[in-house]
Enzyme design. Structure first.
Site, mmCIF file in Angstrom:
data_model
loop_
_atom_site.group_PDB
_atom_site.id
_atom_site.type_symbol
_atom_site.label_atom_id
_atom_site.label_comp_id
_atom_site.label_asym_id
_atom_site.label_seq_id
_atom_site.Cartn_x
_atom_site.Cartn_y
_atom_site.Cartn_z
ATOM 1 N N SER A 1 0.845 -1.202 0.000
ATOM 2 C CA SER A 1 0.000 0.000 0.000
ATOM 3 C C SER A 1 0.872 1.241 0.000
ATOM 4 O O SER A 1 2.036 1.209 0.426
ATOM 5 C CB SER A 1 -0.940 -0.007 1.207
ATOM 6 O OG SER A 1 -0.228 -0.263 2.394
ATOM 7 N N GLU B 1 0.919 5.637 0.683
ATOM 8 C CA GLU B 1 0.244 6.770 1.318
ATOM 9 C C GLU B 1 0.511 8.055 0.535
ATOM 10 O O GLU B 1 1.635 8.299 0.088
ATOM 11 C CB GLU B 1 0.756 6.915 2.753
ATOM 12 C CG GLU B 1 0.085 8.050 3.504
ATOM 13 C CD GLU B 1 0.395 8.000 4.980
ATOM 14 O OE1 GLU B 1 0.247 6.927 5.606
ATOM 15 O OE2 GLU B 1 0.783 9.052 5.514
ATOM 16 N N ASP C 1 -3.612 15.769 16.471
ATOM 17 C CA ASP C 1 -2.882 16.510 17.501
ATOM 18 C C ASP C 1 -3.602 17.811 17.809
ATOM 19 O O ASP C 1 -4.263 18.385 16.942
ATOM 20 C CB ASP C 1 -1.457 16.794 17.012
ATOM 21 C CG ASP C 1 -0.677 15.494 16.825
ATOM 22 O OD1 ASP C 1 -0.494 14.773 17.817
ATOM 23 O OD2 ASP C 1 -0.297 15.195 15.679
ATOM 24 N N PHE D 1 9.988 15.288 11.076
ATOM 25 C CA PHE D 1 8.890 14.388 11.474
ATOM 26 C C PHE D 1 9.367 13.357 12.491
ATOM 27 O O PHE D 1 8.663 13.039 13.451
ATOM 28 C CB PHE D 1 8.299 13.684 10.253
ATOM 29 C CG PHE D 1 7.273 14.509 9.537
ATOM 30 C CD1 PHE D 1 6.044 14.791 10.127
ATOM 31 C CD2 PHE D 1 7.533 15.030 8.281
ATOM 32 C CE1 PHE D 1 5.092 15.577 9.482
ATOM 33 C CE2 PHE D 1 6.590 15.819 7.616
ATOM 34 C CZ PHE D 1 5.375 16.089 8.225
ATOM 35 N N HIS E 1 3.584 -0.793 3.974
ATOM 36 C CA HIS E 1 2.906 0.471 3.657
ATOM 37 C C HIS E 1 4.007 1.498 3.377
ATOM 38 O O HIS E 1 4.820 1.794 4.256
ATOM 39 C CB HIS E 1 2.061 0.901 4.860
ATOM 40 C CG HIS E 1 1.229 2.123 4.621
ATOM 41 N ND1 HIS E 1 0.100 2.117 3.818
ATOM 42 C CD2 HIS E 1 1.341 3.399 5.097
ATOM 43 C CE1 HIS E 1 -0.445 3.329 3.818
ATOM 44 N NE2 HIS E 1 0.287 4.120 4.577
HETATM 45 P P1 FAD Z 1 -4.242 7.632 20.260
HETATM 46 O O1 FAD Z 1 -4.342 6.203 19.931
HETATM 47 O O2 FAD Z 1 -5.457 8.307 20.803
HETATM 48 O O3 FAD Z 1 -3.017 7.788 21.286
HETATM 49 C C1 FAD Z 1 -2.469 9.067 21.580
HETATM 50 C C2 FAD Z 1 -1.763 8.979 22.925
HETATM 51 O O4 FAD Z 1 -2.746 8.850 23.957
HETATM 52 C C3 FAD Z 1 -0.835 7.775 23.078
HETATM 53 O O5 FAD Z 1 0.261 8.171 23.862
HETATM 54 C C4 FAD Z 1 -1.687 6.761 23.827
HETATM 55 O O6 FAD Z 1 -0.913 5.835 24.590
HETATM 56 C C5 FAD Z 1 -2.481 7.686 24.742
HETATM 57 N N1 FAD Z 1 -3.773 7.141 25.153
HETATM 58 C C6 FAD Z 1 -4.680 6.506 24.375
HETATM 59 N N2 FAD Z 1 -5.778 6.198 25.102
HETATM 60 C C7 FAD Z 1 -5.574 6.673 26.356
HETATM 61 C C8 FAD Z 1 -6.333 6.679 27.558
HETATM 62 N N3 FAD Z 1 -7.546 6.135 27.633
HETATM 63 N N4 FAD Z 1 -5.772 7.263 28.675
HETATM 64 C C9 FAD Z 1 -4.542 7.821 28.622
HETATM 65 N N5 FAD Z 1 -3.772 7.851 27.507
HETATM 66 C C10 FAD Z 1 -4.291 7.270 26.378
HETATM 67 N N6 FAD Z 1 -2.051 12.852 11.856
HETATM 68 C C11 FAD Z 1 -2.815 13.715 11.134
HETATM 69 O O7 FAD Z 1 -3.092 14.840 11.600
HETATM 70 N N7 FAD Z 1 -3.307 13.361 9.901
HETATM 71 C C12 FAD Z 1 -3.051 12.151 9.328
HETATM 72 O O8 FAD Z 1 -3.510 11.870 8.214
HETATM 73 C C13 FAD Z 1 -2.241 11.235 10.061
HETATM 74 N N8 FAD Z 1 -1.967 10.005 9.555
HETATM 75 C C14 FAD Z 1 -1.215 9.126 10.297
HETATM 76 C C15 FAD Z 1 -0.979 7.851 9.758
HETATM 77 C C16 FAD Z 1 -0.227 6.925 10.466
HETATM 78 C C17 FAD Z 1 0.004 5.558 9.887
HETATM 79 C C18 FAD Z 1 0.324 7.284 11.729
HETATM 80 C C19 FAD Z 1 1.180 6.310 12.484
HETATM 81 C C20 FAD Z 1 0.098 8.544 12.269
HETATM 82 C C21 FAD Z 1 -0.692 9.474 11.565
HETATM 83 N N9 FAD Z 1 -0.985 10.751 12.065
HETATM 84 C C22 FAD Z 1 -1.756 11.632 11.346
HETATM 85 C C23 FAD Z 1 -0.415 11.197 13.363
HETATM 86 C C24 FAD Z 1 -1.359 10.976 14.563
HETATM 87 O O9 FAD Z 1 -2.584 11.643 14.406
HETATM 88 C C25 FAD Z 1 -0.646 11.533 15.807
HETATM 89 O O10 FAD Z 1 0.564 10.856 16.024
HETATM 90 C C26 FAD Z 1 -1.438 11.562 17.091
HETATM 91 O O11 FAD Z 1 -0.667 12.275 18.068
HETATM 92 C C27 FAD Z 1 -1.703 10.180 17.689
HETATM 93 O O12 FAD Z 1 -2.709 9.560 17.044
HETATM 94 P P2 FAD Z 1 -3.239 8.110 17.533
HETATM 95 O O13 FAD Z 1 -4.403 7.817 16.677
HETATM 96 O O14 FAD Z 1 -2.140 7.128 17.616
HETATM 97 O O15 FAD Z 1 -3.729 8.503 19.024
#
Ligand code: FAD
Length: 298
Positions: free
Chosen positions: A27, A29, A121, A226, A275
């Site tokens: 895949s 991106e 974020d 990044f 990916h």
């Molecule tokens: P989460 O899974 O919510 O985790 C964030 C943090 O919170 C982690 O430290 C986790 O351990 C902690 N956490 C989770 N649940 C809890 C809880 N219940 N209590 C306490 N702590 C908790 N960003 C963009 O803006 N646009 C994009 O298109 C984009 N694409 C991405 C694609 C990939 C493959 C990856 C790996 C990242 C991408 N990102 C993108 C970045 C991402 O949005 C950020 O890194 C963001 O800070 C974390 O997202 P997450 O979904 O992993 O968050």
């Protein structure tokens, strides 16, 4: 590789989870284009990369919804015109439930069968975000409430920078992956980081497939920026070699060779697919794919 299935006049988009279960996936991106010229450039890139028969592609989403329309329009165009599914990224921080429901209802109605559910974020200027969401897990629940889409999530082999500890990172990741269908990682350069994460998830009872994300280091300055934001270690030898390249061709070759070496180790170790962060460019991706055999490693 599997394309879209045409049954009478209804196009059924394959679920990415189903594709991963069928074979190792490939895949790419992309980020959504910011201008008409960039949109034409992306189409030209995809025309080239389509020949590599990707299983799916994904389109990023600007945090807080800054690319809401362009991500949506690019995904819908690709899903209707191309022989592979396109998956939108969707971030929830800064959004209300109503905004998220609107967008996922729209995707469901347009036949977009897969989504990458992310937290995103908070605003970088420190202003409070007005959204209803904090974590990606809440977005998964919202998508499941409204649709039957296949849901991917982000994983960080070197631990997410906001995590309190490695232990809490893995616990939240295992919970999130178990509620979703598959994961895709942030880019990394040491295969041991990926395999350690997979082992730690397995020890927590989570066996969901996680696709490793690999980036060719074509632009060492922006990749380093990044990497620093994400706590990703960058190998000094690779950075020195790319930065010291005497011309763009040499730089491309160094970046491709390093990414290929990493991919071979990942496939040899049992990764369920690859990916590739394409950065909307075809050259490096084509050269990498020429050198790997997804089923055997190389
Ligand atoms: P989460 O899974 O919510 O985790 C964030 C943090 O919170 C982690 O430290 C986790 O351990 C902690 N956490 C989770 N649940 C809890 C809880 N219940 N209590 C306490 N702590 C908790 N960003 C963009 O803006 N646009 C994009 O298109 C984009 N694409 C991405 C694609 C990939 C493959 C990856 C790996 C990242 C991408 N990102 C993108 C970045 C991402 O949005 C950020 O890194 C963001 O800070 C974390 O997202 P997450 O979904 O992993 O968050």
């Amino acid at each position: 590789m599997m394309g879209l299935w045409l049954m009478s006049t209804v196009v059924v988009v394959p679920s990415i989870r189903g594709l991963i279960e069928a074979h190792r996936t490939l895949s790419f991106e992309f980020f959504p284009p910011k201008s008409q010229a960039a949109a034409s450039g992306l189409r030209a890139t995809i025309d080239v990369l389509e020949k590599l028969e990707p299983d799916f592609v994904s389109i990023t989403y600007g945090a807080g919804g800054t690319t809401r329309e362009t991500t949506r329009d690019t995904v819908i165009e690709l899903c209707s015109d191309r022989r592979f599914p396109a998956m939108p990224h969707l971030t929830c921080i800064g959004h209300s439930y109503a905004e998220i429901y609107d967008l996922v209802d729209d995707y469901q109605a347009e036949g977009v069968g897969n989504v990458l559910a992310l937290a995103g974020d908070a605003p970088v200027d420190g202003s409070p975000d007005p959204g209803d969401f904090r974590y990606a897990l809440e977005l998964i629940d919202a998508v499941r409430e409204r649709t039957d889409m296949c849901i991917g999530v982000a994983a960080f082999p070197e631990v997410h920078p906001r995590s309190e500890s490695r232990r809490s990172d893995r616990r939240h990741l295992a919970e999130k992956l178990s509620a979703a269908d598959f994961g895709i990682t942030q880019f990394f350069f040491d295969p041991d980081d990926y395999f350690r994460m997979v082992d730690e998830l397995a020890a927590l009872g989570c066996e969901q497939p996680v696709l490793p994300g690999v980036i060719p280091v074509l632009n060492p300055v922006s990749v380093k920026r990044f990497a620093d934001m994400n706590g990703t270690k960058t190998p000094a030898a690779l950075w020195d070699a790319v930065s010291g390249a005497s011309d763009p061709d040499e730089r491309l070759e160094i970046a491709v060779a390093a990414a290929t070496e990493l991919i071979v180790k990942l496939l040899d170790g049992g990764a369920p697919g690859i990916h590739l962060y394409s950065l909307n460019q075809a050259n490096a991706v084509v050269r990498i794919c020429d050198r790997i055999d997804l089923q055997r490693g190389i």
